[in-house]
Design an enzyme around this catalytic site. Structure first.
Site, short mmCIF file in Angstrom:
data_model
loop_
_atom_site.label_atom_id
_atom_site.label_comp_id
_atom_site.label_asym_id
_atom_site.label_seq_id
_atom_site.Cartn_x
_atom_site.Cartn_y
_atom_site.Cartn_z
N CYS A 124 23.07 16.79 46.70
CA CYS A 124 23.01 15.34 46.48
C CYS A 124 24.23 14.67 47.09
O CYS A 124 24.13 13.65 47.79
CB CYS A 124 22.92 15.05 44.98
SG CYS A 124 22.72 13.30 44.58
N CYS A 125 25.41 15.26 46.87
CA CYS A 125 26.64 14.73 47.47
C CYS A 125 26.54 14.77 49.00
O CYS A 125 27.04 13.88 49.69
CB CYS A 125 27.86 15.54 47.01
SG CYS A 125 28.34 15.29 45.29
N CYS A 206 30.03 8.43 41.31
CA CYS A 206 28.67 7.92 41.06
C CYS A 206 28.42 7.87 39.56
O CYS A 206 28.93 8.69 38.79
CB CYS A 206 27.65 8.83 41.74
SG CYS A 206 27.67 8.76 43.54
N CYS A 209 27.44 10.92 37.44
CA CYS A 209 28.40 12.02 37.48
C CYS A 209 29.77 11.63 36.93
O CYS A 209 30.76 12.32 37.18
CB CYS A 209 28.54 12.52 38.91
SG CYS A 209 26.97 13.11 39.62
N CYS A 234 33.28 17.09 45.65
CA CYS A 234 31.98 16.78 46.27
C CYS A 234 31.92 17.27 47.70
O CYS A 234 30.85 17.32 48.29
CB CYS A 234 31.73 15.27 46.23
SG CYS A 234 32.97 14.33 47.16
#
Length: 249
Positions: A124-125, A206, A209, A234
Site C-alpha cells: 500500500c505504501c 496516513c 496508520c 514505509c
C-alpha cells in the site's frame, strides 16, 4: 477528548538551541547552493517539516517544496497545504498516486489491507507513497527530509548528509534536534502546525496508520502500531546499514 497544546507540553529552550538553529540553516543554505535548481524538500507537514519550511522561507532559499497526497491523509494535514502557501507565499508541488493503481490495489486487497500483513501494508505504501515519491524526485540531485536521530532506534545514526539508494544527496538538517527544540522553534516563530499534534500524535502519516500515543510510549508508537518496531518504515527513508554513505555537514 481533552487536548493540550503541543507547544505547552513540549516546547523547551535547551542548551545549544541557537547553535543548532544556525547549523540547520547553514546546512540548508549549503545544499541550496550546491544543487541550485535541482533540490527539493519533501514535506509531510509534520512538526519537523514545518520548521524546515519556515527556515527555507525565512532565509529565502531556492529550494522547491513538494508533498505526497496519498489519498488517505487526515483532513487536518491537508488543511496545512493552503496555510503554508498563504503564509509563506510559495507554491507547494503536490504528487498523488496513480488512480488506476490505487483502484486495483483496493479491489484486490480491500480498504484495510494494511492491517492484514506487513507485505500488504508495504505494498500500500508502495502505491500511495513510493511511486509518487519517485516522480517527486525525478530530475533532482538532492532532497531534504525532517529526520531526527531522536525519533526512533532505526534513525539513531542519521547523518546531516548522506547518499540515498538512487545516488542522490539526502540532507537531514534537523538530525541533532530534540523534540523540545522542534517545538521551541515553532513557539518562538509562531509556525503553523498540524492540530493533531495537540491530540498526542507526534508522528502523523496516513489516517488508517496513525493513532495517538500514551504517556511513556515511543515517539513512533502511533505509526503502524500493530507491527514490530523494526518494520516501522514505509520505505521513504529505508537504507541498508552497509549502504549508508555519510558526508560532512
Amino acid at each position: 477528548m481533552t487536548t493540550a497544546s503541543a507547544k505547552v507540553l513540549y516546547a523547551r529552550r535547551t542548551a545549544g538551541f541557537d547553535d543548532r538553529v544556525a547549523h540547520a540553516a547553514a546546512v540548508l543554505q549549503s545544499a541550496a547552493l550546491d544543487h541550485a535548481g535541482r533540490i527539493v524538500f519533501a514535506t509531510s507537514f509534520g512538526a519537523e517539516d514545518m520548521v524546515l519550511t519556515d527556515l527555507i522561507a525565512r532565509h529565502q532559499l531556492g529550494i522547491a517544496i513538494a508533498t505526497l497526497e496519498t489519498g488517505q491523509l487526515h483532513a487536518e494535514t491537508l488543511a496545512l497545504l493552503p496555510q503554508v502557501e498563504q503564509r509563506y507565499g510559495i507554491a507547494v508541488e503536490v504528487f498523488r498516486p496513480v488512480q488506476d493503481s490505487v483502484i486495483h490495489f483496493v479491489r484486490s486487497h480491500g480498504e484495510r489491507a494494511m492491517y492484514d500483513s506487513i507485505a500488504l501494508r508495504k505494498a500500500c505504501c508502495g502505491v500511495r507513497k513510493m511511486e509518487p515519491l519517485a516522480r517527486l524526485l525525478a530530475g533532482r540531485e538532492a532532497w531534504i527530509s525532517g529526520l531526527r536521530r531522536e525519533q526512533s532506534n532505526t534513525r539513531a545514526v542519521v547523518p546531516f548528509r548522506e547518499v540515498d539508494g538512487e545516488g542522490r544527496i539526502k540532507v537531514n538538517p534537523l538530525a541533532d534536534w530534540s523534540w523540545a527544540d522542534v517545538w521551541h522553534y515553532i513557539e518562538t516563530h509562531d509556525v503553523p502546525y498540524n492540530p493533531l499534534h495537540d491530540a498526542f500524535m507526534p508522528s502523523i502519516g496516513c489516517a488508517p496508520c496513525t493513532r495517538a500515543i500514551a504517556v511513556g510510549e515511543d515517539f513512533r508508537a502511533g505509526r503502524w502500531w500493530w507491527e514490530d518496531e523494526a518494520q516501522k518504515e514505509c520505505g521513504l527513508h529505508v537504507r541498508k546499514a552497509d549502504e549508508r554513505v555519510a558526508e560532512p555537514a
